[in-house]
Write a protein that holds these residues in place. Structure first.
Motif, PDB file in Angstrom:
ATOM      1  N   GLN A   1     -57.828 -24.042 109.271  1.00  0.00           N
ATOM      2  CA  GLN A   1     -58.481 -25.285 108.631  1.00  0.00           C
ATOM      3  C   GLN A   1     -59.336 -24.921 107.732  1.00  0.00           C
ATOM      4  OE1 GLN A   1     -59.998 -27.301 112.003  1.00  0.00           O
ATOM      5  NE2 GLN A   1     -61.035 -29.052 110.950  1.00  0.00           N
ATOM      6  N   SER A   2     -58.943 -25.652 106.364  1.00  0.00           N
ATOM      7  CA  SER A   2     -59.626 -25.359 105.264  1.00  0.00           C
ATOM      8  C   SER A   2     -60.957 -25.823 105.202  1.00  0.00           C
ATOM      9  CB  SER A   2     -58.979 -25.813 104.135  1.00  0.00           C
ATOM     10  OG  SER A   2     -59.659 -25.474 102.986  1.00  0.00           O
TER      11      SER A   2
ATOM     12  N   SER B   1     -51.914 -26.039 100.827  1.00  0.00           N
ATOM     13  CA  SER B   1     -52.115 -27.209 101.520  1.00  0.00           C
ATOM     14  C   SER B   1     -52.961 -27.994 100.602  1.00  0.00           C
ATOM     15  CB  SER B   1     -52.956 -26.796 102.940  1.00  0.00           C
ATOM     16  OG  SER B   1     -53.856 -27.915 103.442  1.00  0.00           O
TER      17      SER B   1
ATOM     18  N   GLU C   1     -58.987 -30.847  98.823  1.00  0.00           N
ATOM     19  CA  GLU C   1     -59.881 -31.769  99.162  1.00  0.00           C
ATOM     20  C   GLU C   1     -61.110 -31.243  99.673  1.00  0.00           C
ATOM     21  OE1 GLU C   1     -57.686 -33.891 102.180  1.00  0.00           O
ATOM     22  OE2 GLU C   1     -56.291 -34.844 100.827  1.00  0.00           O
ATOM     23  N   ALA C   2     -61.032 -30.277 100.416  1.00  0.00           N
ATOM     24  CA  ALA C   2     -62.040 -29.430 100.910  1.00  0.00           C
ATOM     25  C   ALA C   2     -63.014 -28.951  99.715  1.00  0.00           C
ATOM     26  CB  ALA C   2     -61.727 -28.273 101.730  1.00  0.00           C
TER      27      ALA C   2
ATOM     28  N   GLN D   1     -55.006 -29.847 101.698  1.00  0.00           N
ATOM     29  CA  GLN D   1     -56.444 -29.811 102.429  1.00  0.00           C
ATOM     30  C   GLN D   1     -57.398 -28.889 101.623  1.00  0.00           C
ATOM     31  OE1 GLN D   1     -55.824 -28.612 106.537  1.00  0.00           O
ATOM     32  NE2 GLN D   1     -55.357 -30.980 107.197  1.00  0.00           N
ATOM     33  N   ASP D   2     -56.970 -28.003 100.987  1.00  0.00           N
ATOM     34  CA  ASP D   2     -57.757 -26.963 100.383  1.00  0.00           C
ATOM     35  C   ASP D   2     -58.290 -27.814  99.060  1.00  0.00           C
ATOM     36  OD1 ASP D   2     -57.511 -24.475 101.713  1.00  0.00           O
ATOM     37  OD2 ASP D   2     -55.560 -24.338 100.907  1.00  0.00           O
TER      38      ASP D   2
END
Length: 202
Positions: A142-143, A164, A169-170, A166-167
């Motif tokens: 979970q990034s 991902s 976005e994080a 998500q990386d």
């Protein structure tokens, strides 16, 4: 906000770079593509742009240019909270090793002494007080890439190979939105229809 291209060219000219065909050479001749990129980057910064998506081709010298730039910016912009993010642990460690080799090839007049040097962090003492963190995308299930880092300089490498979205976005959530010297560089080679494609089209 101004990028001093002559100062960067002078800095780079004192760096030794490893080459595939002839070994170590001075980085004292910029390709036309490298000069063009620096001019466009300078123009964007002057226009108040802080976020850049860079589509790379092979054999244009952009990776070497970025290796040099990630050493130049923190040492000439005091208080930089910088981060280099690669697409894998192996590439992160490889680029970090090249960065250190280039840093220590510089005459002392062109580099600050280093305060911290480990696998994840390169830091300089006052009055510079800059940091350059090293990380890799996809390192966690979970990034939380960039969490609690307060980043104002980013060198994101081969974003098209990041596993991902998500990386991205994080990491974006950790970036300063107000620092007048903030600079975020997202680069990669074309790898089809992925998140980097949409960032480029963006």
């Amino acid at each position: 906000m101004i990028l001093d291209i002559p100062a960067f060219a002078d800095f780079s000219a004192h760096i030794q770079i490893p080459t595939k065909d002839i070994g170590l050479v001075r980085f004292d001749r910029l390709y036309g593509t490298q000069r063009w990129f620096l001019r466009e980057l300078a123009r964007g910064l002057e226009d108040g742009i802080h976020d850049f998506v860079i589509l790379k081709g092979r054999q244009l010298g952009m990776t070497t240019l970025m290796d040099s730039f990630r050493l130049f910016w923190p040492q000439t912009t005091a208080g930089t909270q910088g981060m280099f993010v690669s697409n894998s642990d192996e590439n992160r460690d490889h680029r970090r090793d090249i960065s250190l080799e280039m840093l220590y090839s510089l005459p002392k007049a062109y580099r600050y002494p280093v305060r911290i040097n480990n696998r994840y962090l390169l830091a300089w003492p006052p009055p510079n007080s800059s940091r350059l963190m090293f990380d890799a995308a996809g390192a966690r299930a979970q990034s939380d890439l960039g969490r609690s880092r307060g980043v104002n300089f980013l060198d994101a490498d081969e974003v098209g190979l990041w596993p991902s979205e998500q990386d991205v976005e994080a990491l974006r959530a950790s970036l300063s939105e107000r620092n007048p010297r903030r600079l975020y560089l997202w680069n990669g080679t074309a790898k089809g229809f992925n998140m980097f494609y949409y960032m480029w089209e963006g």
